[in-house]
Design an enzyme around this catalytic site. Structure first.
Site, PDB file in Angstrom:
ATOM      1  N   ASP A 301       1.062  -0.917   0.000  1.00 62.16           N
ATOM      2  CA  ASP A 301      -0.681  -0.142   0.019  1.00 62.16           C
ATOM      3  C   ASP A 301       0.972   1.108  -0.167  1.00 62.16           C
ATOM      4  OD1 ASP A 301      -2.439  -1.056   0.193  1.00 62.16           O
ATOM      5  OD2 ASP A 301      -2.468  -1.785   1.908  1.00 62.16           O
ATOM      6  N   ASP A 338      -8.481  23.969  12.433  1.00 60.43           N
ATOM      7  CA  ASP A 338      -8.395  22.744  11.428  1.00 60.43           C
ATOM      8  C   ASP A 338      -7.792  21.496  12.736  1.00 60.43           C
ATOM      9  OD1 ASP A 338      -8.215  20.926   9.715  1.00 60.43           O
ATOM     10  OD2 ASP A 338      -8.044  21.774   8.273  1.00 60.43           O
ATOM     11  N   GLU A 342      -2.798  17.886   7.910  1.00 59.41           N
ATOM     12  CA  GLU A 342      -3.234  18.653   6.769  1.00 59.41           C
ATOM     13  C   GLU A 342      -3.549  20.500   7.341  1.00 59.41           C
ATOM     14  OE1 GLU A 342      -5.283  16.174   6.946  1.00 59.41           O
ATOM     15  OE2 GLU A 342      -5.196  15.183   4.794  1.00 59.41           O
ATOM     16  N   GLU A 372     -20.541  16.347   4.414  1.00 56.63           N
ATOM     17  CA  GLU A 372     -21.875  17.043   3.247  1.00 56.63           C
ATOM     18  C   GLU A 372     -20.743  17.932   2.432  1.00 56.63           C
ATOM     19  OE1 GLU A 372     -22.150  16.154   6.546  1.00 56.63           O
ATOM     20  OE2 GLU A 372     -23.512  14.234   6.439  1.00 56.63           O
ATOM     21  N   THR A 373     -20.253  18.854   3.181  1.00 56.10           N
ATOM     22  CA  THR A 373     -19.787  19.851   2.393  1.00 56.10           C
ATOM     23  C   THR A 373     -18.496  19.777   1.766  1.00 56.10           C
ATOM     24  OG1 THR A 373     -19.048  20.976   4.136  1.00 56.10           O
ATOM     25  CG2 THR A 373     -20.939  21.374   4.218  1.00 56.10           C
ATOM     26  N   SER A 376     -13.529  23.594   4.078  1.00 59.62           N
ATOM     27  CA  SER A 376     -13.868  24.355   6.282  1.00 59.62           C
ATOM     28  C   SER A 376     -13.264  25.535   5.939  1.00 59.62           C
ATOM     29  CB  SER A 376     -12.671  23.271   7.132  1.00 59.62           C
ATOM     30  OG  SER A 376     -11.201  23.355   6.202  1.00 59.62           O
TER      31      SER A 376
END
Length: 673
Positions: A301, A338, A342, A372-373, A376
């Site tokens: 992987d 956040d 990332e 859904e969105t 951020s």
């Protein structure tokens, strides 16, 4: 458990090994090794002749010396295996300390009852709170927690385990540091991960691998051939007028049979499993370690194996007339709340780049990321909005807010992806500001390791869900031989079957339930300890550190095991050839002048020749024990070159060394006797 100083620990291991070696002198135990069993039977016979000569008042020096040398030969062979086993028992003792009298809070119809851990059965639901020990193996069904697994893995850093993912597995004996979880027991008492692990490292359940079994049969056949050769010697000696008593015949037999590899063979196998365990990998059988050395194709992987898996911000790329400082300010504002790696990396990149960044707003509304969105951001007090997200998501958001999308944005996004990165687009209430390039950083040293495996004849294939462009860039940078992009779990299984249909052995790594079919199909399946029970059961190796890159190390451990066995087998058989041409001419030179020409070593006497060979035989086994346990150094080279080096070093060396050593011992004996 108190950690002992290395020298004291080694002394304890050697003491335990010495006791085990004497226990293995039991004929029933010795019978599992045909070569050393013949030596043990010879020891009993020569001991009988020693006693017979003693009671008859005859000279018994040669018989007693032969008996002692044969006994030392058998004991040293047992000692080699016992050292490997003793080290395993030491590791098992530390693991056993993790198994203690634990209590469990078992849930029955929402009632909580306290029971002993050994009363738990598969399917029981258990609650564990902060500070408590996990009483059994299981899978978390509710909650999230940090767990100290140092009792099992030796790693002091806490690990995160949570319900609903591939990192839901817990091990009995580990400690819950924070949080509260409920888990379902997946193993009955006596069948837990620790129980199986202890049994394996103690060697109690170790079975011979196919190659080891085949080599044992070969050694038994060679022993039978030399028995037949020795049986024919008395009539030949009688015909030539030379006398050979039974003690001399037994001594000759032991000198000629492959005692070196016969004595070291079990130790090599056990040491291979111990080396795997030293890397915090539990092999469910010795066969798994051995097969790892024969692997042709490695299925890897990308995330977690080739790359760290946490995408890091590496560049700020403004679009249109936007200046980079405005892009950085917007990116920082969207990242203050956040919590993802990332988001944190955006702040780190802005700080390391020396940009002037805005302070954290105290009266702003933050827009958390949601499925859904898929974006951020932050809404400031003056109603200015800043958002970041995937390119297509931000473009939809921009159209909904009547913001023009620059023509150059698409080219910028493609350029980031073409270079193996992931683009995050940043926008404000008024315009698209630019792109943050996220890069899944390749682990240091991975490319060199792949090159090393390629030199050993192993083909590496990267499997990733990334698009072909991103996958191709990472594959080229990592140095893998091939890659599969946009791969699904069933694609792994199909690739394994395709490789196996071509006669190749395949290894892969996995941690999820969806990886279980491929892990079971692969010749070597390395399951992550943190993964699901289905994955751990399907694989034939379990990595306690849950490091997917460990598969590379296991291939090297397996190859080292095979190379060590091959090298010492070559050395042992070469020894036998040398001893044959050193001893037989010396024994018959006096009776048959024609053979005297072959007695180029000029040994002192037939008795001295045989005793010198027996002493060499007894000493060469302990001399090679460190090499058998440590393993021959693994060097990246093709099979043909490896065979050539093997024959030159261990083949030629195995022929020359006995001549030199036997001659030296013979000179010493001629002075002493």
């Amino acid at each position: 458990m108190t950690k002992l100083p290395l020298n004291l620990l080694e002394k304890q291991i050697m003491g335990t090994a010495a006791k085990l070696a004497f226990k293995k002198l039991n004929p029933q135990t010795a019978a599992s090794n045909p070569v050393m069993f013949v030596v043990l039977i010879g020891t009993f016979i020569t001991a009988f002749f020693t006693l017979q000569h003693l009671f008859a008042g005859r000279s018994f020096g040669f018989e007693l010396t032969t008996t002692l040398l044969l006994l030392f030969t058998v004991w040293f062979a047992n000692f080699a295996e016992s050292v490997a086993e003793a080290r395993g028992r030491g590791q098992a003792a530390s693991l056993r300390s993790a198994k203690r009298a634990l209590k469990a809070h078992r849930l029955i119809k929402d009632c909580d009852e306290e029971v002993d851990a050994d009363q738990l059965r598969k399917g029981d639901r258990i609650r564990v709170s902060q500070g408590e020990h996990i009483p059994a193996d299981g899978e978390i069904v509710k909650g999230v927690a940090t767990i100290n697994e140092s009792a099992v893995t030796g790693e002091s850093a806490a690990v995160l385990r949570e319900a609903g993912g591939d990192r839901c597995g817990v091990i009995g004996g580990t400690k819950l540091l924070t949080g509260e979880i409920e888990f379902v027991v997946t193993a009955d008492p006596g069948h837990s991960f620790l129980d199986r692990m202890i049994g394996l490292v103690e060697g109690a359940k170790r079975q011979k691998t196919p190659n080891e079994t085949a080599l044992t049969v070969l050694l038994a056949a060679l022993t039978m051939v030399f028995i037949l050769v020795v049986i024919t010697l008395p009539p030949m000696a009688g015909f030539m007028g030379a006398g050979l008593d039974y003690t001399m015949l037994i001594a000759l037999l032991v000198c000629l049979i492959p005692t070196t590899i016969g004595g070291l063979l079990p130790a090599i196998g056990i040491a291979g499993m111990n080396r795997a365990l030293a890397a915090n990998v539990v092999a469910k059988s010795g066969k798994a370690v051995e097969v790892a050395g024969d692997i042709d194709t490695l299925l890897l992987d990308k995330t977690g194996t080739i790359t760290f898996g946490d995408r890091q911000a590496t560049r700020f790329l403004p679009v249109g007339n936007t200046i980079v400082e405005d892009l950085v300010s917007a990116a920082v504002l969207t990242s203050y709340e956040d919590p993802t790696p990332e988001g944190k990396s955006v702040l780190a990149l802005a700080d390391s780049g020396g940009y002037k960044v805005p302070e954290r707003p105290s009266n702003a509304d933050y827009i958390p990321f949601s499925a859904e969105t898929r974006l951020s951001g932050i809404s400031l007090a003056d109603r200015t909005i800043y958002v970041k997200g995937a390119s297509d998501t931000i473009q939809v958001w921009a159209e909904a807010h009547h913001i023009r999308v620059p023509n150059s944005l698409s080219a910028l996004v493609k350029d980031v992806a073409r270079n193996g990165g992931t683009p995050l687009v940043v926008a404000s209430s008024n315009q698209i500001l630019g792109v943050i390039a996220l890069t899944d950083v390749i682990k240091p040293g991975v490319a060199e390791r792949f090159a090393r495996l390629r030199a050993l004849g192993v083909r590496t294939v990267m499997v990733t869900g990334d698009n072909p462009i991103t996958a191709g860039v990472i594959a080229a940078e990592a140095g893998v031989d091939d890659f599969i992009a946009e791969a699904k779990p069933e694609d792994k299984l199909a690739l394994i079957r395709k490789e196996q249909a071509g006669g190749r052995l395949v290894a892969m790594v996995g941690d999820g339930t969806n990886d279980a079919p491929a892990l079971a199909q692969a010749d070597v399946g390395l399951a992550m300890n943190s993964g699901t029970q289905a994955a751990r059961e399907a694989g034939n190796m379990v990595d306690l550190d849950s490091d997917p890159a460990k598969l590379l190390a296991m291939v090297e451990v397996g190859k080292q095991l095979l190379i060590t066995r091959g090298a010492l087998t070559t050395f042992s058989l070469a020894n036998d050839v040398a001893k044959y041409f050193a001893i037989i001419p010396a024994v018959f030179a006096g009776a048959l002048p024609a053979i005297a020409a072959l007695d180029f070593m000029g040994l002192h006497s037939p008795v001295s020749a045989v005793l010198s060979a027996l002493i060499f035989n007894a000493l060469i086994i302990p001399a090679l024990i460190p090499l058998a346990l440590r393993g021959v150094k693994l060097r990246p080279m093709k099979a043909e070159q490896l065979l050539r080096n093997n024959m030159l070093v261990y083949g030629l060396g195995g022929v020359i060394l006995p001549f030199v050593a036997i001659k030296g011992i013979d000179l010493l004996l001629s002075v002493v006797v």
